[in-house]
Design a protein around this motif. Structure first.
Motif, short mmCIF file in Angstrom:
data_model
loop_
_atom_site.label_atom_id
_atom_site.label_comp_id
_atom_site.label_asym_id
_atom_site.label_seq_id
_atom_site.Cartn_x
_atom_site.Cartn_y
_atom_site.Cartn_z
N TYR A 113 0.85 -1.19 0.00
CA TYR A 113 0.00 0.00 0.00
C TYR A 113 0.88 1.23 0.00
O TYR A 113 2.05 1.19 0.41
CB TYR A 113 -0.95 0.01 1.20
CG TYR A 113 -0.30 0.32 2.53
CD1 TYR A 113 -0.26 1.62 3.04
CD2 TYR A 113 0.29 -0.69 3.29
CE1 TYR A 113 0.34 1.90 4.25
CE2 TYR A 113 0.90 -0.42 4.50
CZ TYR A 113 0.91 0.88 4.98
OH TYR A 113 1.52 1.16 6.18
N GLN A 153 1.87 4.69 1.40
CA GLN A 153 1.76 5.58 2.55
C GLN A 153 2.07 6.99 2.08
O GLN A 153 3.20 7.30 1.71
CB GLN A 153 2.73 5.15 3.66
CG GLN A 153 2.60 5.98 4.93
CD GLN A 153 3.58 5.54 5.99
OE1 GLN A 153 4.67 5.07 5.69
NE2 GLN A 153 3.21 5.69 7.25
N THR A 169 -7.60 4.35 -0.07
CA THR A 169 -6.70 3.20 0.10
C THR A 169 -6.03 2.93 -1.23
O THR A 169 -6.70 2.60 -2.21
CB THR A 169 -7.46 1.95 0.57
OG1 THR A 169 -8.12 2.23 1.80
CG2 THR A 169 -6.50 0.79 0.78
N CYS A 211 6.35 9.86 -0.63
CA CYS A 211 5.48 8.75 -0.26
C CYS A 211 6.35 7.52 0.01
O CYS A 211 7.53 7.49 -0.34
CB CYS A 211 4.47 8.44 -1.37
SG CYS A 211 3.34 9.80 -1.76
N LYS A 228 4.71 0.54 1.38
CA LYS A 228 4.75 -0.34 2.54
C LYS A 228 4.15 -1.69 2.17
O LYS A 228 3.08 -1.76 1.58
CB LYS A 228 3.95 0.27 3.70
CG LYS A 228 4.56 1.54 4.28
CD LYS A 228 5.79 1.23 5.11
CE LYS A 228 6.27 2.47 5.85
NZ LYS A 228 7.44 2.19 6.70
N ILE A 234 -6.36 0.30 6.08
CA ILE A 234 -5.44 1.44 6.06
C ILE A 234 -5.98 2.48 5.10
O ILE A 234 -6.05 2.24 3.89
CB ILE A 234 -4.03 0.99 5.65
CG1 ILE A 234 -3.53 -0.10 6.60
CG2 ILE A 234 -3.07 2.17 5.64
CD1 ILE A 234 -2.22 -0.74 6.16
N ARG A 243 -6.27 6.86 4.04
CA ARG A 243 -5.65 8.19 4.13
C ARG A 243 -6.70 9.22 3.78
O ARG A 243 -7.37 9.12 2.74
CB ARG A 243 -4.47 8.27 3.16
CG ARG A 243 -3.88 9.66 2.94
CD ARG A 243 -3.20 10.20 4.19
NE ARG A 243 -2.14 11.14 3.90
CZ ARG A 243 -2.31 12.45 3.67
NH1 ARG A 243 -3.52 12.96 3.68
NH2 ARG A 243 -1.26 13.22 3.44
#
Length: 308
Positions: free
Chosen positions: A37, A39, A135, A164, A167, A190, A192
């Motif tokens: 993903y 981050q 996501t 960025c 992960k 997860i 954002r």
């Protein structure tokens, strides 16, 4: 006759097995894969991020799960965050007063978070912005682990340029893989928070496409989307066309390709004026008639016979 085996088309298309025993990898048949993903650490992003990822020469699936947030709930949540940050600032100022140094000196991260939160609150309240939960999933596939590691390293380098981080979904490889399928299911929690303008960067559907039906002819690929360009010039506002380019760039090849496409796809009459004689072999191959006009040839054009 093919004997009946009880197998369907899916049995031949689907991989033999799925192996999710690894914590950071998985296998689909003989192919290695990794689910990750994105981050997002930056407060603002460039649309070049997604463009660079899509231009990679690798087998990769990028999935965006975007969930809208109720406007009132979003404003309430951001106000609570601003209050928490202000409380932290007061605590830092009390520490500064007890230690005997300037109360205006605050940790840089705290100042940054405070400014970002207040800007976000202002955007939601007065700039017609909405709040979304994003996501961003990336699934890489490769025939070997070495190629997979190289692809992951390349992706990590690209996203780091835009502040960025890529992960890996540790012990969530199966959930990440299933969430990347076009099923509308997101098994990754997860998320954002993004505003409308920030989320719009990840929508790569801003290119103009030209793909006409009927007697359309292939003219190349769209430079941005890489989709084919199919057009029928007779239906365009201006049906005329020119081939421009430096010597050796393929002007003659493009013209001959269009000639062949028109010959195969339409019933149009094709007339080629060819001073250099380079089209004669192609015309003869297509069964056309080659008329040579020269001072010593038996053919001539009588301008008095031209029917205008």
């Amino acid at each position: 006759m093919i004997p009946k085996t009880g197998l369907s088309t899916k049995d031949f298309i689907a991989p033999d097995s799925f192996d999710f025993r690894f914590s950071r990898l998985f296998r689909v048949g003989t192919t290695w894969g990794a689910a990750s993903y994105l981050q997002i650490l930056a407060s603002e992003l460039s649309d070049k991020l997604l463009a660079e990822l899509l231009e990679m020469d690798a087998e990769m699936t990028i999935t965006l799960h975007i969930q809208t947030v109720d406007q009132a709930a979003a404003v309430k949540s951001i106000k609570a965050k601003v209050s928490d940050i202000d409380k932290m600032k007061v605590e830092e100022q009390k520490k500064a007063a007890r230690s005997g140094y300037d109360m205006d000196i605050l940790p840089p991260d705290l100042v940054t978070y405070s400014n970002d939160a207040k800007t976000l609150l202002e955007d939601l309240q007065s700039r017609n912005e909405r709040m979304f939960l994003l996501t961003f999933l990336v699934v890489n596939m490769a025939p070997t682990r070495r190629e997979l590691d190289n692809d992951l390293f390349t992706v990590s380098g690209i996203v780091q340029k835009y502040n960025c981080t890529l992960k890996r979904l540790d012990f969530q490889q199966e959930d990440g893989f299933l969430s990347s399928l076009p099923l509308g299911h997101n098994g990754i929690e997860i998320k954002r928070g993004m505003t409308t303008s920030s989320t719009a960067i990840f929508v790569p559907f801003m290119t103009q496409e030209l793909r006409m039906d009927g007697e359309a002819v292939y003219y190349g690929l769209n430079a941005l989307s890489h989709n084919v360009i199919m057009a029928n010039r007779k239906k365009l506002k201006n049906p005329n066309g020119l081939f421009l380019g430096v010597p050796g760039s393929g002007k003659s090849f493009a013209a001959k390709r269009e000639l062949v496409n028109v010959f195969l796809a339409t019933k149009d009459r094709i007339i080629v004026v060819d001073p250099m004689g380079e089209y004669s072999p192609l015309i003869r191959r297509l069964g056309g008639q080659v008329i040579e006009i020269a001072p010593d040839s038996p053919h001539h054009i009588n301008p008095m016979d031209i029917d205008l």
